[in-house]
Each structure stands twice: as structure tokens, then as C-alpha cells.
Design a protein around this motif. Sequence first.
Motif, PDB file in Angstrom:
ATOM      1  N   ASP A   3       0.823  -1.209   0.000  1.00 52.72           N
ATOM      2  CA  ASP A   3       0.000   0.000   0.000  1.00 52.72           C
ATOM      3  C   ASP A   3       0.861   1.266   0.000  1.00 52.72           C
ATOM      4  N   ARG A   4       2.185   1.110   0.178  1.00 52.18           N
ATOM      5  CA  ARG A   4       3.100   2.249   0.177  1.00 52.18           C
ATOM      6  C   ARG A   4       3.894   2.352  -1.119  1.00 52.18           C
ATOM      7  N   LEU A   5       3.629   1.442  -2.046  1.00 50.59           N
ATOM      8  CA  LEU A   5       4.317   1.432  -3.341  1.00 50.59           C
ATOM      9  C   LEU A   5       3.434   2.054  -4.416  1.00 50.59           C
ATOM     10  N   ILE A   6       4.000   2.976  -5.181  1.00 51.62           N
ATOM     11  CA  ILE A   6       3.317   3.600  -6.314  1.00 51.62           C
ATOM     12  C   ILE A   6       4.138   3.303  -7.559  1.00 51.62           C
ATOM     13  N   VAL A   7       3.507   2.746  -8.586  1.00 53.23           N
ATOM     14  CA  VAL A   7       4.218   2.430  -9.825  1.00 53.23           C
ATOM     15  C   VAL A   7       3.919   3.493 -10.871  1.00 53.23           C
ATOM     16  N   ALA A   8       4.977   4.045 -11.464  1.00 55.00           N
ATOM     17  CA  ALA A   8       4.837   5.091 -12.476  1.00 55.00           C
ATOM     18  C   ALA A   8       4.594   4.464 -13.848  1.00 55.00           C
ATOM     19  N   LEU A   9       3.491   4.852 -14.480  1.00 55.15           N
ATOM     20  CA  LEU A   9       3.122   4.312 -15.794  1.00 55.15           C
ATOM     21  C   LEU A   9       3.727   5.154 -16.919  1.00 55.15           C
ATOM     22  N   SER A 162      13.427  13.303  -2.490  1.00 57.14           N
ATOM     23  CA  SER A 162      14.300  12.182  -2.816  1.00 57.14           C
ATOM     24  C   SER A 162      14.511  11.331  -1.557  1.00 57.14           C
ATOM     25  N   PRO A 163      15.007  10.090  -1.740  1.00 54.77           N
ATOM     26  CA  PRO A 163      15.274   9.255  -0.554  1.00 54.77           C
ATOM     27  C   PRO A 163      16.213   9.933   0.434  1.00 54.77           C
ATOM     28  N   ASN A 164      17.082  10.786  -0.070  1.00 54.39           N
ATOM     29  CA  ASN A 164      18.077  11.421   0.798  1.00 54.39           C
ATOM     30  C   ASN A 164      17.494  12.529   1.671  1.00 54.39           C
ATOM     31  N   GLU A 165      16.390  13.135   1.241  1.00 55.84           N
ATOM     32  CA  GLU A 165      15.823  14.263   1.999  1.00 55.84           C
ATOM     33  C   GLU A 165      14.501  13.940   2.700  1.00 55.84           C
ATOM     34  N   ALA A 166      14.003  12.723   2.569  1.00 54.21           N
ATOM     35  CA  ALA A 166      12.719  12.382   3.197  1.00 54.21           C
ATOM     36  C   ALA A 166      12.767  12.598   4.708  1.00 54.21           C
ATOM     37  N   VAL A 179       6.316  11.559  -0.192  1.00 51.25           N
ATOM     38  CA  VAL A 179       6.345  10.592  -1.289  1.00 51.25           C
ATOM     39  C   VAL A 179       7.712  10.679  -1.957  1.00 51.25           C
ATOM     40  N   THR A 180       8.358   9.527  -2.133  1.00 50.26           N
ATOM     41  CA  THR A 180       9.752   9.512  -2.570  1.00 50.26           C
ATOM     42  C   THR A 180       9.939   8.831  -3.931  1.00 50.26           C
ATOM     43  N   PRO A 181      10.303   9.610  -4.958  1.00 49.87           N
ATOM     44  CA  PRO A 181      10.710   9.030  -6.243  1.00 49.87           C
ATOM     45  C   PRO A 181      12.225   8.778  -6.237  1.00 49.87           C
ATOM     46  N   GLY A 182      12.788   8.524  -7.421  1.00 51.32           N
ATOM     47  CA  GLY A 182      14.223   8.304  -7.491  1.00 51.32           C
ATOM     48  C   GLY A 182      14.638   7.001  -6.836  1.00 51.32           C
ATOM     49  N   GLU A 203      13.440   3.425   5.480  1.00 53.28           N
ATOM     50  CA  GLU A 203      14.176   3.690   6.722  1.00 53.28           C
ATOM     51  C   GLU A 203      14.406   5.173   6.931  1.00 53.28           C
ATOM     52  N   ASN A 204      14.391   5.934   5.839  1.00 56.63           N
ATOM     53  CA  ASN A 204      14.581   7.382   5.921  1.00 56.63           C
ATOM     54  C   ASN A 204      13.243   8.114   6.041  1.00 56.63           C
ATOM     55  N   LYS A 205      12.199   7.353   6.446  1.00 52.17           N
ATOM     56  CA  LYS A 205      10.884   7.880   6.839  1.00 52.17           C
ATOM     57  C   LYS A 205       9.952   8.239   5.681  1.00 52.17           C
ATOM     58  N   ALA A 206      10.204   7.762   4.464  1.00 55.45           N
ATOM     59  CA  ALA A 206       9.249   7.983   3.374  1.00 55.45           C
ATOM     60  C   ALA A 206       7.945   7.253   3.689  1.00 55.45           C
ATOM     61  N   ASP A 207       6.819   7.914   3.411  1.00 54.82           N
ATOM     62  CA  ASP A 207       5.521   7.273   3.586  1.00 54.82           C
ATOM     63  C   ASP A 207       5.155   6.406   2.381  1.00 54.82           C
ATOM     64  N   TYR A 208       5.536   6.875   1.200  1.00 52.65           N
ATOM     65  CA  TYR A 208       5.294   6.152  -0.049  1.00 52.65           C
ATOM     66  C   TYR A 208       6.548   6.258  -0.907  1.00 52.65           C
ATOM     67  N   ILE A 209       6.751   5.243  -1.758  1.00 53.61           N
ATOM     68  CA  ILE A 209       7.824   5.350  -2.747  1.00 53.61           C
ATOM     69  C   ILE A 209       7.223   5.204  -4.143  1.00 53.61           C
ATOM     70  N   VAL A 210       7.817   5.906  -5.108  1.00 53.50           N
ATOM     71  CA  VAL A 210       7.405   5.826  -6.509  1.00 53.50           C
ATOM     72  C   VAL A 210       8.501   5.110  -7.285  1.00 53.50           C
TER      73      VAL A 210
END
Length: 236
Positions: A3-9, A162-166, A179-182, A203-210
Motif C-alpha cells: 500500500d506504500r508502493l506507487i508504480v509510475a506508468l 528524494s530518498p536522501n531528503e525524506a 512521497v519519494t521518487p528516485g 528507513e529514511n521515513k518515506a511514507d510512499y515510494i514511486v
Amino acid sequence: MKDRLIVALDVDTFEQACSIVDELGDEVLTYKIGLAPFIGYGFKIIDYIKSKNKRFFLDLKFFDIPNTVELAVYQACMLGASMLSLHTIGTKLMIEAAIAGKKRFEDQTGKAGPILLGITILTSMDEDSLESGMFIKKPLGETILGLAKNAYDAGLRGFVASPNEAKLLKDSFDDVVVVTPGIRMGDSKDDQKRSNTPRFAIENKADYIVVGRPIIKAQNPKQAVIECIKNMKGEM
């Protein structure tokens, strides 16, 4: 974790997008529709995603005069988006207008509007490109935090980072969604300059990843999703 994964189409045709949605099935609940697919076949794929009882993140990165952004957010709400993106560099007035567009939808329909997500600095940019392309000479983290604070003060409670700034944003502001892309499973050889793994982002506290190319360009996209979710859980 799914539920935390978003796939880019990010594919060329409506048929390709439908094929991905069908192949991934119950493994993916939310899809991102960016500029290219929206221009190419946006309304058709939105209808298709909704017919499959999936959610969609409309990633059009609104950046315009306040009145135009208010109208655009309202119309995007009417489409049924669960998330929308806008550039925080658009100033407080533009962000307040975006929030007003969402509120107008909520007042008229009685339904909850989408999460509004502010973009600070794109993940394809680093400190060098920030200075040479945008003429900003401040450190990257300071620039991101300044744009986010301006947006937060205007009422925004969601960000793309980005994952580095979440973690920077989650630790700096109360009650925000990040929400974290990259996202990449290994070393990136493409246009992403601030990328990292699914596990690092969580681990860097993103709620969702793209995740786009690592899944949709994989030989077996469904297996790539399974491996991504395992990585999010710290299992690989």
C-alpha cells in the motif's frame, strides 16, 4: 508494504499501460500518471485504473498563476486523483490557491480531496545543477528546507522528496506525508542524481515510494514488484 508502493506508468501507449496494470494485478494498488502518459492517453488510463479499483497519483507538477492552479486542482479533484503534485517554488499565494481548489471540491461534494504534494527540487538535480540551472547558490538541503517551510506555512502537508531528503522533511515538520521518487535497486546510470533503494527510503521515513523504470522496464515486472516490496521490508 504494497500500500506504500506507487508504480509510475511512464510508457508510450494506452495498451502498454493497461498491460502493466493487468500484469501487476493485486500486487500494486496505486499508479502514477505523469505528464507524458497524461498527454498521450490520460483520461483513458484514469478510467481504466478506476475500473480496476486502483488509485492514481496525478503527477502534473502544477506551476502557474494562482487562479489557474486553483482551477486545475479543482478539476483534478473531480477526476478522482488520490494525490496531486505542484511546485513549491510557485510561492505561498499559488500554494494557498491549490489548497482552495481542493477545499472547493470538498465543500461541493462532501468527499475528501487528494493529498497535495509539494515538489521542492527535482531528483534529477544536484547542487551543481541547482547553481548552474536555477542560479541558486545555497546548499541543496537548505534550499529544499526553505521551499518546504514556505509551503508548510501556507498550509501544505505533503511533499515529494528524494530518498536522501525524506527524513529531513519528516523531522522538520509535523504531520506531513512524504512521497519519494528516485528509487533504484542498485547504481543508477540514468538521469536520477539523488536516488537510493526502497529500503533506504523507508528507513529514511518515506511514507510512499514511486518506482518507474526498475519495474516497468524489467523482464518480469511482477517479480520486480515482489523484490521491491521485499527490499522495502528489509528482507533483501
